[in-house]
Design an enzyme around this catalytic site. Structure first.
Site, PDB file in Angstrom:
ATOM      1  N   TYR A   1     -31.355 -28.824  40.908  1.00  0.00           N
ATOM      2  CA  TYR A   1     -31.065 -26.948  40.466  1.00  0.00           C
ATOM      3  C   TYR A   1     -29.437 -26.478  41.292  1.00  0.00           C
ATOM      4  CZ  TYR A   1     -32.059 -22.782  38.155  1.00  0.00           C
ATOM      5  OH  TYR A   1     -31.601 -21.720  36.895  1.00  0.00           O
TER       6      TYR A   1
ATOM      7  N   ARG B   1     -24.047 -22.005  38.211  1.00  0.00           N
ATOM      8  CA  ARG B   1     -25.202 -22.377  36.936  1.00  0.00           C
ATOM      9  C   ARG B   1     -25.775 -20.932  36.743  1.00  0.00           C
ATOM     10  NH1 ARG B   1     -29.407 -22.508  42.289  1.00  0.00           N
ATOM     11  NH2 ARG B   1     -29.749 -20.642  41.447  1.00  0.00           N
ATOM     12  N   ASP B   2     -27.422 -20.741  35.666  1.00  0.00           N
ATOM     13  CA  ASP B   2     -27.243 -19.797  34.085  1.00  0.00           C
ATOM     14  C   ASP B   2     -26.663 -18.976  33.668  1.00  0.00           C
ATOM     15  OD1 ASP B   2     -30.212 -19.246  34.004  1.00  0.00           O
ATOM     16  OD2 ASP B   2     -29.788 -17.531  35.419  1.00  0.00           O
TER      17      ASP B   2
ATOM     18  N   SER C   1     -30.587 -16.481  37.594  1.00  0.00           N
ATOM     19  CA  SER C   1     -30.600 -17.278  38.610  1.00  0.00           C
ATOM     20  C   SER C   1     -29.139 -18.073  38.934  1.00  0.00           C
ATOM     21  CB  SER C   1     -31.233 -18.558  38.273  1.00  0.00           C
ATOM     22  OG  SER C   1     -32.632 -17.897  38.453  1.00  0.00           O
TER      23      SER C   1
ATOM     24  N   ASP D   1     -32.335 -26.150  32.262  1.00  0.00           N
ATOM     25  CA  ASP D   1     -32.022 -24.838  31.132  1.00  0.00           C
ATOM     26  C   ASP D   1     -29.997 -25.538  30.955  1.00  0.00           C
ATOM     27  OD1 ASP D   1     -33.731 -23.526  31.339  1.00  0.00           O
ATOM     28  OD2 ASP D   1     -32.889 -21.316  31.973  1.00  0.00           O
TER      29      ASP D   1
ATOM     30  N   ASP E   1     -39.237 -15.076  38.964  1.00  0.00           N
ATOM     31  CA  ASP E   1     -38.108 -14.978  37.925  1.00  0.00           C
ATOM     32  C   ASP E   1     -36.663 -14.435  37.771  1.00  0.00           C
ATOM     33  OD1 ASP E   1     -39.720 -17.467  36.495  1.00  0.00           O
ATOM     34  OD2 ASP E   1     -40.237 -15.353  35.215  1.00  0.00           O
TER      35      ASP E   1
HETATM   36  C1  BGC Z   1     -34.465 -19.241  41.486  1.00  0.00           C
HETATM   37  C2  BGC Z   1     -34.618 -20.235  42.378  1.00  0.00           C
HETATM   38  C3  BGC Z   1     -36.431 -21.135  42.917  1.00  0.00           C
HETATM   39  C4  BGC Z   1     -36.695 -21.587  41.221  1.00  0.00           C
HETATM   40  C5  BGC Z   1     -37.896 -21.472  41.798  1.00  0.00           C
HETATM   41  C6  BGC Z   1     -35.758 -20.016  40.352  1.00  0.00           C
HETATM   42  O1  BGC Z   1     -34.697 -19.283  39.005  1.00  0.00           O
HETATM   43  O2  BGC Z   1     -33.368 -19.190  40.876  1.00  0.00           O
HETATM   44  O3  BGC Z   1     -33.690 -19.760  43.582  1.00  0.00           O
HETATM   45  O4  BGC Z   1     -36.283 -21.715  43.744  1.00  0.00           O
HETATM   46  O5  BGC Z   1     -37.243 -20.400  40.268  1.00  0.00           O
HETATM   47  O6  BGC Z   1     -39.229 -20.058  42.010  1.00  0.00           O
END
Ligand code: BGC
Length: 396
Positions: free
Chosen positions: A118, A123-124, A130, A169, A351
């Site tokens: 990830y 990203r996102d 995120s 995502d 989140d």
């Molecule tokens: C975050 C990450 C995190 C993951 C698990 C994601 O939404 O962006 O930084 O490691 O959730 O909690």
């Protein structure tokens, strides 16, 4: 993480869119995994043979949480959470550093270590909570500083079994959020990055699942075919890797597995979505994947879907208030296409922040049905963890 709803393009898109636990006797640790090299057969369900490993990172988070709970019965229930298998998120280049300690802690031969890949550039793209460290255009850093580093660690541990969830995502955002400039900018990096990850991580001791969002996202009638084609294109661009098994769904999500009628079945636009629960989504999206020429077995995140009826809208994705831990990881799903229920999102990690002044504040984390206060994505939220525990279904 962000869960977009139905395609913005659709007219009806209104709603659319770690140390041993004190309670459990520990098996002797086996730092090197098995005594010989692991070969996973991705034409079979590896979860029938391997148990998702309770990694030491989540164990440490849970144990720190237990220490803060004064109620003794709640504390002993909380301690049991440390023994649940969860995925370890490699969400930054620096956090690749979590991998060696998790391995050094010992992954028994009958366990499989879950990792989330990830860190795509941009990203996102359809949310803020995120947004990652790599900027659009930094694909070569993604390849050399992120994927290649992970590949070399996995190669150095041939006796350990790994299951990977690839880039939650990312491709779903390209299917439904291409109206956003940010997602347009991210698109080519996502496509190239995912294909590169699938190609390079295609190792004998690895099985891979590519993220497919959830039923309230690519499950809309109009999204099934384009969604399946987008994923299949990445799989084919990667050279149809042998260790590829299918998709992950409901990652960090809230949807029920087989609730009937589904939670949003009486919404005015429900007639446009036949995937009103994740089981229906796995079935129908799975059929679309087969047509598109891609392996279609699925793992489903049940970590936080123990309680339903909490969200105002299907697309509300941030720290849903009142949520509870869901079904524990198991290969006993009762449905051939569903390899396993797994915990991907480590329950208790946020989140996204509810601090409206934060750079990564996303308005979804300020909604009425979102738990507040909440820290930055990935950070521990003790109150949220205790809530998940109290509302767990099945109970701990
Ligand atoms: C975050 C990450 C995190 C993951 C698990 C994601 O939404 O962006 O930084 O490691 O959730 O909690």
């Amino acid at each position: 993480m962000k869960f977009s709803q139905s395609a913005a393009a659709l007219a009806f898109a209104a709603t659319a869119l770690a140390a041993p636990s004190p309670t459990t006797p520990q098996k002797p640790r086996q730092a090197g995994g098995c005594s010989s090299a692991v070969t996973l057969d991705a034409s079979t369900n590896v979860f029938k043979k391997y148990k998702l490993h309770p990694n030491s990172f989540y164990r440490a988070e849970v144990e720190a949480a237990v220490a803060q709970i004064s109620d003794s019965s709640l504390a002993s229930a909380a301690a049991q959470v440390a023994d649940v298998g969860t995925f370890l998120w490699l969400d930054t280049i620096a956090n690749i550093g979590k991998l060696e300690p998790a391995l050094a802690d010992g992954v028994p031969c009958e366990n499989i270590l879950g990792l989330v890949i990830y860190d795509l550039p941009g990203r996102d793209c359809a949310a803020k909570a995120s947004n990652g460290e790599l900027k659009v255009g930094e694909l070569s850093r993604y390849k050399t500083e992120y994927i290649d580093k992970i590949v070399s660690i996995l190669k150095a541990h041939p006796n350990t079994a790994f299951v990977l969830v690839i880039e939650p995502d990312s491709l779903p955002n390209l299917v439904t959020n291409s109206n956003l400039q940010t997602c347009q900018n991210s698109a080519s990096g996502y496509r190239d990055g995912v294909a590169y990850a699938l190609r390079q991580l295609n190792l004998p001791n690895v099985v891979m699942y590519l993220d497919a969002g959830h039923g309230g996202w690519l499950g809309w009638d109009a999204n099934l075919k384009p969604g399946a084609e987008e994923l299949a294109k990445a799989y084919k661009a990667a050279g149809s890797p042998k260790q590829f098994r299918g998709i992950s769904t409901n990652v960090a999500g809230w949807n029920a597995w087989d609730l009937t009628p589904g939670e949003f079945s009486s919404a005015s636009d429900a007639k446009y979505n036949q995937c009103q629960n994740e089981k229906l989504y796995v079935e129908k999206f799975g059929a679309a994947l087969r047509t598109a020429g891609m392996p279609n077995h699925a793992i489903i995140d049940t970590g936080r879907n123990g309680k339903q009826g909490l969200r105002r809208e299907w697309g509300n994705w941030c720290n849903v208030n009142g949520a509870g831990f869901g079904r524990r990881p198991t290969a006993d799903t009762g449905f051939e296409l569903a390899d396993a229920f797994v915990w991907v999102k480590p329950g208790g990690e946020s989140d996204g922040t509810s601090d409206t002044s934060a750079v990564r504040y996303d308005s979804f984390c300020g909604k009425e049905d979102a738990f507040k206060p909440s820290p930055e994505a990935g950070q521990w939220n003790q109150a949220y963890f205790e809530m998940l525990l109290k509302n767990a279904n099945p109970a701990f």
